[in-house]
Motif scaffolding. Structure first.
Motif, PDB file in Angstrom:
ATOM      1  N   ILE A 109      -3.719 -12.106  -2.358  1.00  0.00           N
ATOM      2  CA  ILE A 109      -4.347 -11.056  -1.545  1.00  0.00           C
ATOM      3  C   ILE A 109      -3.329  -9.985  -1.187  1.00  0.00           C
ATOM      4  N   ASN A 110      -2.111 -10.420  -0.789  1.00  0.00           N
ATOM      5  CA  ASN A 110      -1.080  -9.438  -0.432  1.00  0.00           C
ATOM      6  C   ASN A 110      -0.671  -8.606  -1.644  1.00  0.00           C
ATOM      7  N   LEU A 111      -0.531  -9.272  -2.804  1.00  0.00           N
ATOM      8  CA  LEU A 111      -0.201  -8.534  -4.025  1.00  0.00           C
ATOM      9  C   LEU A 111      -1.307  -7.539  -4.368  1.00  0.00           C
ATOM     10  N   GLU A 112      -2.541  -8.008  -4.270  1.00  0.00           N
ATOM     11  CA  GLU A 112      -3.686  -7.132  -4.578  1.00  0.00           C
ATOM     12  C   GLU A 112      -3.751  -5.974  -3.583  1.00  0.00           C
ATOM     13  N   ARG A 113      -3.500  -6.295  -2.304  1.00  0.00           N
ATOM     14  CA  ARG A 113      -3.515  -5.246  -1.280  1.00  0.00           C
ATOM     15  C   ARG A 113      -2.413  -4.218  -1.567  1.00  0.00           C
ATOM     16  N   SER A 114      -1.217  -4.727  -1.931  1.00  0.00           N
ATOM     17  CA  SER A 114      -0.106  -3.836  -2.253  1.00  0.00           C
ATOM     18  C   SER A 114      -0.438  -2.980  -3.470  1.00  0.00           C
ATOM     19  N   ARG A 115      -1.038  -3.621  -4.496  1.00  0.00           N
ATOM     20  CA  ARG A 115      -1.413  -2.880  -5.703  1.00  0.00           C
ATOM     21  C   ARG A 115      -2.444  -1.804  -5.377  1.00  0.00           C
ATOM     22  N   VAL A 116      -3.438  -2.180  -4.561  1.00  0.00           N
ATOM     23  CA  VAL A 116      -4.480  -1.215  -4.180  1.00  0.00           C
ATOM     24  C   VAL A 116      -3.874  -0.090  -3.346  1.00  0.00           C
ATOM     25  N   THR A 117      -2.942  -0.449  -2.441  1.00  0.00           N
ATOM     26  CA  THR A 117      -2.286   0.573  -1.623  1.00  0.00           C
ATOM     27  C   THR A 117      -1.494   1.527  -2.515  1.00  0.00           C
ATOM     28  N   ASP A 118      -0.748   0.942  -3.490  1.00  0.00           N
ATOM     29  CA  ASP A 118       0.006   1.788  -4.427  1.00  0.00           C
ATOM     30  C   ASP A 118      -0.930   2.677  -5.230  1.00  0.00           C
ATOM     31  N   LEU A 119      -2.031   2.072  -5.704  1.00  0.00           N
ATOM     32  CA  LEU A 119      -3.014   2.854  -6.454  1.00  0.00           C
ATOM     33  C   LEU A 119      -3.567   3.991  -5.591  1.00  0.00           C
ATOM     34  N   THR A 121      -2.126   5.339  -2.997  1.00  0.00           N
ATOM     35  CA  THR A 121      -1.065   6.323  -2.773  1.00  0.00           C
ATOM     36  C   THR A 121      -0.917   7.220  -3.996  1.00  0.00           C
ATOM     37  N   ASP A 122      -0.914   6.575  -5.196  1.00  0.00           N
ATOM     38  CA  ASP A 122      -0.813   7.371  -6.432  1.00  0.00           C
ATOM     39  C   ASP A 122      -1.993   8.337  -6.550  1.00  0.00           C
ATOM     40  N   GLN A 123      -3.186   7.824  -6.290  1.00  0.00           N
ATOM     41  CA  GLN A 123      -4.375   8.680  -6.369  1.00  0.00           C
ATOM     42  C   GLN A 123      -4.302   9.811  -5.343  1.00  0.00           C
ATOM     43  N   GLU A 124      -3.784   9.463  -4.154  1.00  0.00           N
ATOM     44  CA  GLU A 124      -3.654  10.474  -3.113  1.00  0.00           C
ATOM     45  C   GLU A 124      -2.643  11.552  -3.544  1.00  0.00           C
ATOM     46  N   LYS A 125      -1.510  11.095  -4.158  1.00  0.00           N
ATOM     47  CA  LYS A 125      -0.515  12.056  -4.649  1.00  0.00           C
ATOM     48  C   LYS A 125      -1.133  12.944  -5.724  1.00  0.00           C
ATOM     49  N   LYS A 126      -1.837  12.296  -6.666  1.00  0.00           N
ATOM     50  CA  LYS A 126      -2.474  13.068  -7.729  1.00  0.00           C
ATOM     51  C   LYS A 126      -3.481  14.061  -7.158  1.00  0.00           C
ATOM     52  N   LEU A 127      -4.241  13.591  -6.154  1.00  0.00           N
ATOM     53  CA  LEU A 127      -5.217  14.466  -5.522  1.00  0.00           C
ATOM     54  C   LEU A 127      -4.524  15.630  -4.822  1.00  0.00           C
ATOM     55  N   MET A 128      -3.406  15.334  -4.127  1.00  0.00           N
ATOM     56  CA  MET A 128      -2.661  16.395  -3.446  1.00  0.00           C
ATOM     57  C   MET A 128      -2.102  17.378  -4.466  1.00  0.00           C
ATOM     58  N   GLU A 129      -1.541  16.826  -5.579  1.00  0.00           N
ATOM     59  CA  GLU A 129      -1.010  17.696  -6.621  1.00  0.00           C
ATOM     60  C   GLU A 129      -2.122  18.552  -7.221  1.00  0.00           C
ATOM     61  N   ALA A 130      -3.279  17.886  -7.491  1.00  0.00           N
ATOM     62  CA  ALA A 130      -4.403  18.629  -8.059  1.00  0.00           C
ATOM     63  C   ALA A 130      -4.894  19.689  -7.077  1.00  0.00           C
TER      64      ALA A 130
END
Length: 193
Positions: A109-119, A121-130
């Motif tokens: 669960i923690n790994l999945e939560r971390s992966r989802v958080t990273d995803l 964050t990445d999506q948020e960065k991409k959205l901010m860049e876009a």
């Protein structure tokens, strides 16, 4: 005596010989029945002996039952203890498996939560860049549109000015042409007059 009474009693419809035979058969039957009953009956002494034998047999059975019960109870107790130990071992294994499973699930669960958080964050960065890129392009497009609009407005204004000046020139030429034609016409008019 009973025989004589039965013999002296007259039976209607039977002859004397037949009646004697019937009575004799009844007497034999009664005697056999009484003998059977007497054979099955016991004396009080025989009954007490039989009761004593039965009681002794019952005591023996009771003793055997107690011994059997104790040995069975001991076997059951031993079996119960063995089952208790096995149950405790199974319980410990179950607790270990449950703890291990919980730890694995928490880790997953923690790994999945971390992966989802990273995803995320990445999506948020991409959205901010876009969004930034979109805003830049939008600003650039707005500037281009504004410049183009300004150029168009300037061109329209210069065309209007040019048209006005052309109109004035045309009016001047027309006026000059009209006055020239009038002057020539007046000249001809005077000349012919």
């Amino acid at each position: 005596m009973v025989r004589n009474q039965l013999l002296n009693t007259s039976f209607k419809g039977f002859e004397k010989a037949q009646a004697e035979t019937i009575v004799l058969a009844l007497i034999i039957l009664s005697n056999v029945s009484l003998d059977t009953i007497y054979k099955e009956m016991v004396t009080r002494a025989q009954q007490e002996i039989t009761v004593q034998q039965i009681m002794a047999h019952l005591d023996s059975i009771r003793k055997d039952m107690v011994i059997l019960e104790k040995s069975e109870f001991a076997n059951l107790r031993a079996e119960n203890e063995k089952m208790k130990i096995e149950l405790d071992q199974i319980k410990q294994q179950l607790i270990l498996e449950t703890t291990r499973s919980r730890a694995n699930n928490k880790l997953d669960i923690n790994l999945e939560r971390s992966r989802v958080t990273d995803l995320f964050t990445d999506q948020e960065k991409k959205l901010m860049e876009a969004t930034t890129e979109f805003n830049k392009k939008d600003t650039h497009i707005k500037n281009s549109i504004s410049q183009t609009s300004n150029k168009i407005d300037i061109e329209i204004a210069s065309l209007k000015t040019l048209m006005e000046s052309n109109k004035l020139e045309t009016i001047r030429y027309l006026a000059a042409s009209v006055f020239t034609c009038l002057g020539i016409a007046l000249g001809f008019y005077r000349f012919w007059k």
